[in-house]
Write a protein that holds these residues in place. Structure first.
Motif, mmCIF file in Angstrom:
data_model
loop_
_atom_site.group_PDB
_atom_site.id
_atom_site.type_symbol
_atom_site.label_atom_id
_atom_site.label_comp_id
_atom_site.label_asym_id
_atom_site.label_seq_id
_atom_site.Cartn_x
_atom_site.Cartn_y
_atom_site.Cartn_z
ATOM 1 N N UNK A 1 -14.849 -19.649 -157.876
ATOM 2 C CA UNK A 1 -16.006 -18.695 -157.912
ATOM 3 C C UNK A 1 -16.939 -19.553 -157.959
ATOM 4 N N UNK A 2 -17.712 -19.813 -156.805
ATOM 5 C CA UNK A 2 -19.483 -19.467 -156.419
ATOM 6 C C UNK A 2 -20.442 -19.060 -158.553
ATOM 7 N N UNK A 3 -20.984 -20.253 -158.186
ATOM 8 C CA UNK A 3 -21.856 -18.979 -159.506
ATOM 9 C C UNK A 3 -23.435 -18.798 -158.813
ATOM 10 N N UNK A 4 -23.384 -17.830 -158.229
ATOM 11 C CA UNK A 4 -24.371 -17.514 -157.346
ATOM 12 C C UNK A 4 -25.726 -16.461 -158.159
ATOM 13 N N UNK A 5 -26.945 -16.855 -158.256
ATOM 14 C CA UNK A 5 -27.707 -16.068 -159.422
ATOM 15 C C UNK A 5 -28.888 -15.547 -158.254
ATOM 16 N N UNK B 1 -32.762 -23.464 -140.713
ATOM 17 C CA UNK B 1 -32.859 -24.737 -141.558
ATOM 18 C C UNK B 1 -32.784 -25.284 -142.475
ATOM 19 N N UNK B 2 -32.209 -23.986 -143.200
ATOM 20 C CA UNK B 2 -30.797 -24.487 -144.218
ATOM 21 C C UNK B 2 -29.934 -24.860 -143.714
ATOM 22 N N UNK B 3 -29.079 -24.641 -142.316
ATOM 23 C CA UNK B 3 -28.213 -25.224 -142.064
ATOM 24 C C UNK B 3 -28.263 -26.692 -141.762
ATOM 25 N N UNK B 4 -29.555 -26.705 -141.668
ATOM 26 C CA UNK B 4 -30.546 -28.250 -141.312
ATOM 27 C C UNK B 4 -30.343 -29.642 -142.572
ATOM 28 N N UNK B 5 -31.094 -28.433 -143.672
ATOM 29 C CA UNK B 5 -30.873 -28.906 -144.492
ATOM 30 C C UNK B 5 -29.570 -29.878 -145.341
ATOM 31 N N UNK B 6 -28.536 -28.685 -144.978
ATOM 32 C CA UNK B 6 -26.852 -29.171 -145.537
ATOM 33 C C UNK B 6 -26.408 -29.616 -144.567
ATOM 34 N N UNK C 1 -32.314 -11.164 -148.137
ATOM 35 C CA UNK C 1 -31.331 -11.581 -149.559
ATOM 36 C C UNK C 1 -30.013 -12.334 -149.272
ATOM 37 N N UNK C 2 -29.553 -12.024 -148.550
ATOM 38 C CA UNK C 2 -27.808 -12.332 -148.132
ATOM 39 C C UNK C 2 -28.584 -13.975 -147.843
ATOM 40 N N UNK C 3 -28.965 -14.381 -147.513
ATOM 41 C CA UNK C 3 -29.476 -15.671 -146.627
ATOM 42 C C UNK C 3 -30.125 -16.565 -147.795
ATOM 43 N N UNK C 4 -31.141 -15.899 -148.876
ATOM 44 C CA UNK C 4 -30.519 -16.580 -149.971
ATOM 45 C C UNK C 4 -29.230 -16.872 -150.621
ATOM 46 N N UNK C 5 -28.635 -16.380 -150.796
ATOM 47 C CA UNK C 5 -27.160 -16.146 -151.646
ATOM 48 C C UNK C 5 -26.561 -17.430 -150.558
ATOM 49 N N UNK C 6 -26.141 -17.022 -149.066
ATOM 50 C CA UNK C 6 -25.870 -18.723 -148.674
ATOM 51 C C UNK C 6 -26.358 -19.720 -148.569
ATOM 52 N N UNK C 7 -27.827 -19.635 -148.823
ATOM 53 C CA UNK C 7 -29.092 -21.394 -149.265
ATOM 54 C C UNK C 7 -27.801 -21.709 -150.011
ATOM 55 N N UNK C 8 -27.703 -21.405 -151.983
ATOM 56 C CA UNK C 8 -27.024 -21.437 -152.857
ATOM 57 C C UNK C 8 -25.679 -21.218 -152.249
ATOM 58 N N UNK D 1 -25.389 -25.533 -150.775
ATOM 59 C CA UNK D 1 -25.149 -26.752 -151.751
ATOM 60 C C UNK D 1 -23.875 -27.298 -152.204
ATOM 61 N N UNK D 2 -23.033 -26.359 -151.859
ATOM 62 C CA UNK D 2 -21.624 -26.125 -152.174
ATOM 63 C C UNK D 2 -20.642 -27.382 -151.195
#
Length: 649
Positions: free
Chosen positions: A33-37, A74-79, A151-158, A161-162
């Protein structure tokens, strides 16, 4: 946090080559289970995971804001995702992981949710994020509204990172309707760069409100009747646009209380003109601050004629009349405008008074009232406290929490970096929201503000220490050494003063526990325990001395190191003083007369550390920087008397 500086520019980013997500291999680690903030309302772990590895397909449903879709790319590219294809429908059997984003009203989003066995979140700003690992993998981001999808995209951002994204379902929505910060401190206001970075930070933390209310902006307080210079208004317009891009409501606050004549139509019109000018640059939310003013005397004779002799009750009536007129004008100008916010002259405690009674009786119930809690800087806030405020003001209040603000005398020389704590879970049932009043130092403020925002999003699921550690980890750009160094600094800035005699957060609890253990080991007389304690002290001293350089080199946002520079300098010196202290204790324990020299060096370096000053003009009250004061300085001073300095025969 420099990720924010280069995040995105709000425009549509063209599809480019990406690396991608793939189904997990047989050797993949067991999903966790990931840690989401902030902590989501509900998060359920499924079976399997989606790992990085192959191209993906991105499906953007109708009704999705282009900037939100661009942010996903953008987030996909950074990943590290280098190849992406686009589609308009879900394939019957996807041959690659597929990401679907859009409003939950879109047919293709409902289909993706159904395939994953998930349902849409139906609350304002809510979203569902679900990942299905069977087959090639399906990730669905369904927003109940545009804010919820962001907000959902901000959760995807975290999650990105995994190394793998586990199969899970998140249904999430905020507990409090209003969550954010109020730049409401005295002293040097934030720079426009500070504000821009802060708005990006608020967006990432799912906040939705920023109140522009620096006490030292002359055109918002002393010269409130005067128009802003064109250049300043243009800068504010840029901020308004940045706030909008981050789904943050930019609220403009004016403080006319020191000079306004409540019964003078010209003053009312001056205030409305100021709001009209701000409306011209895109502001749609407004605020009138009536805090820190004298209400036992009128500013003009006309108010005495209109409202009678000055006093608390008359002030409440006069303020209500003005605010009701402003609220009516806001609705005339924009029927969809948000409610006017006000901070009353009696902004703390919930004791019954003629002033509060007047507000209850006369103030338009649409108007939002701010309240700072049981004191200006309250040591704790409970549900009964908030219920009392609801009764006193005749409506649920918007909490103005004066943490981590450091513009008052007892906070001089401090950064306030303790976890956000001692606010009772369940306050969301009795508040309309929560705004943090941050420090003059914007980047260091984010440590505590992260906690405030996480509490506002999900007060019942909030964990102060875990959120505090997340803030350090995020500031460190996920670097473990920098995170550990930041936590060393945070511990030395743990004390949180109040307006009373006792702080509401203790000073340097981790360091104090170690130093207390050293004292006990020396007192107990056991040689092995004594040697081990002194060795542990040496390791802690090294950590304190080394942390500043690690922070300077490792933090993701250079603004933190710049704004915290005096504290880093002083911390390094205190670390060196503690190193000499540990060496002195070790030498004395071994009967080495060099202990005297070590202790003298420690005293000399401690004096240098205590002389480090805050950045001139950065805060309302400057002076010597304080590092674990009352804990570290006391131990360094006491150490020579804890063990005899004599040579063994």
């Amino acid at each position: 946090m420099t990720r924010r500086a280069n995040r995105w520019n709000g425009g549509v980013i063209a599809a480019v080559a990406f690396a991608s997500l793939s189904a997990p291999s047989a050797q993949a680690a067991t999903p966790t289970l990931p840690a989401i903030f902030p902590a989501p309302t509900t998060m359920t772990l499924g079976d399997g995971a989606i790992a990085l590895g192959r191209p993906v397909t991105l499906i953007v449903a109708p009704g999705t804001e282009p900037a939100t879709a661009a942010l996903v790319r953008t987030l996909l590219a950074k990943a590290g995702i280098r190849e992406v294809a686009t589609a308009s429908r879900l394939p019957a059997t996807p041959d690659r992981p597929t990401i679907v984003i859009g409003p939950d009203s879109a047919a293709i989003v409902r289909e993706a949710l159904a395939r994953s066995g998930a349902t849409a979140e139906d609350r304002t700003e809510g979203y569902t994020l679900t990942t299905r690992s069977t087959g090639a993998g399906l990730i669905t981001l369904a927003g109940h509204d545009a804010d919820g999808l962001f907000h959902a995209v901000q959760t995807l951002r975290q999650l990105l990172a995994r190394p793998t994204i586990p199969a899970l379902t998140i249904r999430d929505h905020p507990a409090m309707p209003i969550r954010g910060t109020i730049e409401g401190f005295y002293g040097k206001p934030w720079s426009m760069t500070d504000r821009t970075r802060h708005l990006d930070f608020l967006g990432e933390m799912k906040a939705n409100t920023y109140v522009y209310s620096p006490k030292d902006d002359p055109f918002a307080r002393d010269k409130w009747r005067e128009a802003y210079p064109a250049a300043t208004l243009s800068e504010l317009g840029t901020l308004v646009a940045r706030a909008r891009a981050n789904h943050v409501d930019f609220v403009y606050a004016i403080s006319p209380g020191p000079s306004i004549c409540f019964s003078n139509p010209a003053d009312e019109q001056a205030l409305l003109r100021k709001f009209a000018a701000l409306r011209g640059i895109g502001v749609h939310s407004f605020y009138v601050a009536l805090d820190d003013i004298e209400y036992q005397k009128w500013n003009c004779d006309a108010d005495k004629a209109a409202f009678g002799p000055s006093g608390a009750e008359a002030a409440g009536v006069a303020q209500s009349k003005l605010l009701n007129a402003v609220q009516a004008d806001l609705l005339r100008q924009d029927p969809a405008s948000r409610p006017l916010i006000m901070v009353p002259t009696e902004y703390y405690d919930a004791k019954e008074s003629p002033y509060k009674a007047a507000l209850r009786a006369h103030l338009n119930p649409r108007i939002v009232v701010q309240w700072t809690g049981t004191d200006v800087v309250p040591p704790a806030i409970s549900i009964p406290d908030a219920k009392a405020a609801t009764k006193a003001f005749g409506r649920k209040t918007l909490l103005w929490d004066n943490y981590p603000v450091n513009d008052y005398a007892s906070s001089a020389g401090r950064l306030l970096l303790a976890p956000y704590a001692k606010r009772e879970a369940g306050l969301s049932s009795e508040l309309t929201g929560i705004l943090s009043n941050p420090m003059n130092q914007e980047a260091p403020s984010r440590i505590a503000v992260t906690g405030v925002l996480a509490f506002g999003w999900n007060d019942k699921g909030y964990d102060a220490d875990r959120t505090w550690h997340y803030a350090a980890h995020d500031l460190a750009g996920n670097d473990a050494r920098a995170t550990a160094a930041l936590l060393e600094l945070f511990d030395t800035q743990h004390l949180a003063p109040t307006f009373g005699s006792q702080p509401w957060q203790e000073q340097a609890p981790k360091l104090k526990a170690l130093l207390d253990h050293v004292r006990e080991a020396l007192a107990n007389g056991d040689e092995a325990e004594r040697r081990a304690a002194i060795a542990a002290l040496g390791h802690k001293a090294d950590a304190l001395a080394d942390a500043p350089d690690t922070i300077r080199a490792g933090v993701a946002d250079p603004g933190f190191a710049e704004q915290a520079a005096p504290w880093l300098d002083a911390m390094q010196l205190w670390g060196r003083a503690l190193q000499q202290t540990a060496a002195g204790l070790d030498a004395a324990d071994r009967g080495n007369p060099a202990a005297t020299r070590y202790f003298a060096d420690a005293k000399r370096i401690a004096a240098q550390a205590a002389a480090v000053q805050t950045i001139p003009g950065a805060t309302r009250f400057g002076g010597p920087v304080k590092i674990a004061d009352g804990v570290l300085d006391t131990f360094v001073a006491d150490a020579p008397n804890l063990i005899a300095v004599t040579a063994k025969p």
